[in-house]
Scaffold this active site. Structure first.
Site: not given
Ligand code: AMP
Length: 293
Positions: A38, A40, A43-44, A161, A201
Site C-alpha cells: 500500500g 501507492l 511504481g505500484h 517491480g 519510504r
Molecule cells: P511494496 O509496496 O514496497 O512492497 O512494493 C510492491 C511492489 O511494487 C513490489 O513488487 C515492488 O518492487 C514494486 N515497486 C515498488 N517501488 C517501485 C518502483 N519505483 N518501480 C517499480 N516497481 C516498484
C-alpha cells in the site's frame, strides 16, 4: 459523478480472507495479481496498469506484512493510506472500463496468517546474502506472505517491480522450487525525473536528505557508464566501487549476475549493480542492470 460511480462498481475492497476466497470462486477466467504493502505511488500503479492490459480481472493486495520487518524496523510507522490507495486504483481503472480490480486489504495479520498455520517458506541461498544478510529473516517473511497470497488468490500471473531485484529473484526461485503454476513478471523501476526510485519510504526523507539521495542513482549511473557494456571495464568499475564504499553510509554496493545472483560475473551476459544507501534512519534501495559483452 456518474463516471466515477461506474468505475467504483468495478472495484471491490475486501478485508476478510473468507470473503476473498468466496469472491475468487466466482471468477471463471484467469486473473492477474499485484501484491503490495500500500501507500501507492506510480511504481505500484505501473504494475497494476500492466496487469490490467493482460487480464480483465486483477487482484491487488494491500497488506503491511509484519513477517518481513525486523524487530527494530519501521513496521509501526509504515504509511497506511487505504482511502487514497483506492482512489489511485480507481483512477487507473478509468482507462480500462470493462475491467475490474478486487482489492484485498486485510487489516488484521491473523486474516493472512491464521494462528494455527505455522508454515514458513524459505528460499535457500538467495535469502541470506546482500539485503537478506542485513535484514535476517526478511526474505522468509516475503516468501511466506507471497506464497500465502498466491494460495488464496490463485493467479496465473503476478507482477513484481525490479526495484526490489533480490525479492524478484527470491519469488521466481520459490515459484520454481514449489513448481507453482504462476508466471512472474518483473517490471521496470519507476523513478522521479532526477532519478530517485519511487518508494513509500521516500516520504521519511527531509528535503535536504532528498536532494542528497540522488547520490544513489548517480553512483549507479556512473558505474553503469564505466562498464559501458564491456567486460574489460569491470575492474575499473570495481576500483570505483572500492573508493565509493569509503563512505560508511553505503550498506552495500555490489555487482552480481542478474540471473544467478552469483558474485562471479566472469561469464555473465547481464549484470546488476545493487545498492543500499543509508540516509539517517531510512535505507534507500536501488539497482541498475547492464548488459556486458
Ligand atoms: P511494496 O509496496 O514496497 O512492497 O512494493 C510492491 C511492489 O511494487 C513490489 O513488487 C515492488 O518492487 C514494486 N515497486 C515498488 N517501488 C517501485 C518502483 N519505483 N518501480 C517499480 N516497481 C516498484
Amino acid at each position: 459523478m456518474s463516471h466515477g460511480m461506474r468505475v467504483k462498481n468495478m472495484i471491490k475492497c475486501i478485508l476478510k480472507t473468507s470473503d476473498l476466497i468466496k469472491e475468487r470462486q466466482t471468477e471463471l477466467l484467469d486473473i492477474g495479481f499485484v501484491p503490495t504493502m500500500g501507500n501507492l505511488h506510480q511504481g505500484h500503479i505501473s504494475l497494476l496498469h500492466e496487469a490490467l492490459k493482460e487480464f480483465k480481472t486483477v487482484y491487488f493486495s494491500i497488506f503491511v506484512n509484519p513477517k518481513q520487518f525486523g524487530p527494530s524496523e519501521d513496521f509501526n510507522r509504515y504509511p497506511r493510506t487505504l482511502e487514497r490507495d483506492i482512489e489511485l486504483i480507481e483512477n487507473t481503472l478509468i482507462h480500462f472500463p470493462d475491467s475490474k480490480v478486487i482489492i484485498y486489504a486485510p487489516e488484521n495479520p491473523d486474516e493472512v496468517f491464521p494462528k494455527d498455520r505455522h508454515q514458513v517458506i524459505s528460499v535457500n541461498g538467495l535469502s541470506t546474502v546482500l539485503e537478506g544478510k542485513i535484514r535476517p529473516g526478511h526474505f522468509d517473511g516475503v516468501a511466506t506472505v507471497v506464497y500465502r497470497l498466491f494460495d488464496i488468490i490463485k493467479p496465473s500471473k503476478a507482477y513484481f517491480g525490479l526495484k526490489d531485484y533480490q525479492q524478484y529473484l527470491v519469488i521466481k526461485q520459490m515459484v520454481n522450487d514449489l513448481a507453482l503454476p504462476i508466471k512472474i513478471q518483473g517490471m521496470p523501476i519507476i523513478r522521479e525525473i532526477e532519478g530517485l526510485a519511487l518508494s513509500s519510504r521516500n516520504q521519511y526523507l527531509t528535503a535536504e536528505q532528498k536532494s542528497t539521495s540522488l547520490l544513489l542513482f548517480n553512483t549507479l549511473s556512473i558505474i553503469k557508464n564505466i562498464i559501458d557494456q564491456k567486460r574489460v571495464n569491470i575492474p575499473k568499475a570495481n576500483s570505483f566501487i572500492t573508493e565509493t564504499l569509503k563512505d560508511p553510509n553505503w550498506n552495500y554496493l555490489e555487482i552480481r549476475d542478474s540471473e544467478t545472483f552469483s558474485e562471479d560475473i566472469s561469464h555473465s551476459k547481464n549484470i546488476t549493480i545493487l545498492a543500499v544507501y543509508q540516509m539517517g534512519s531510512t535505507r534507500l534501495l536501488d539497482n541498475m542492470q547492464v548488459e556486458v559483452q
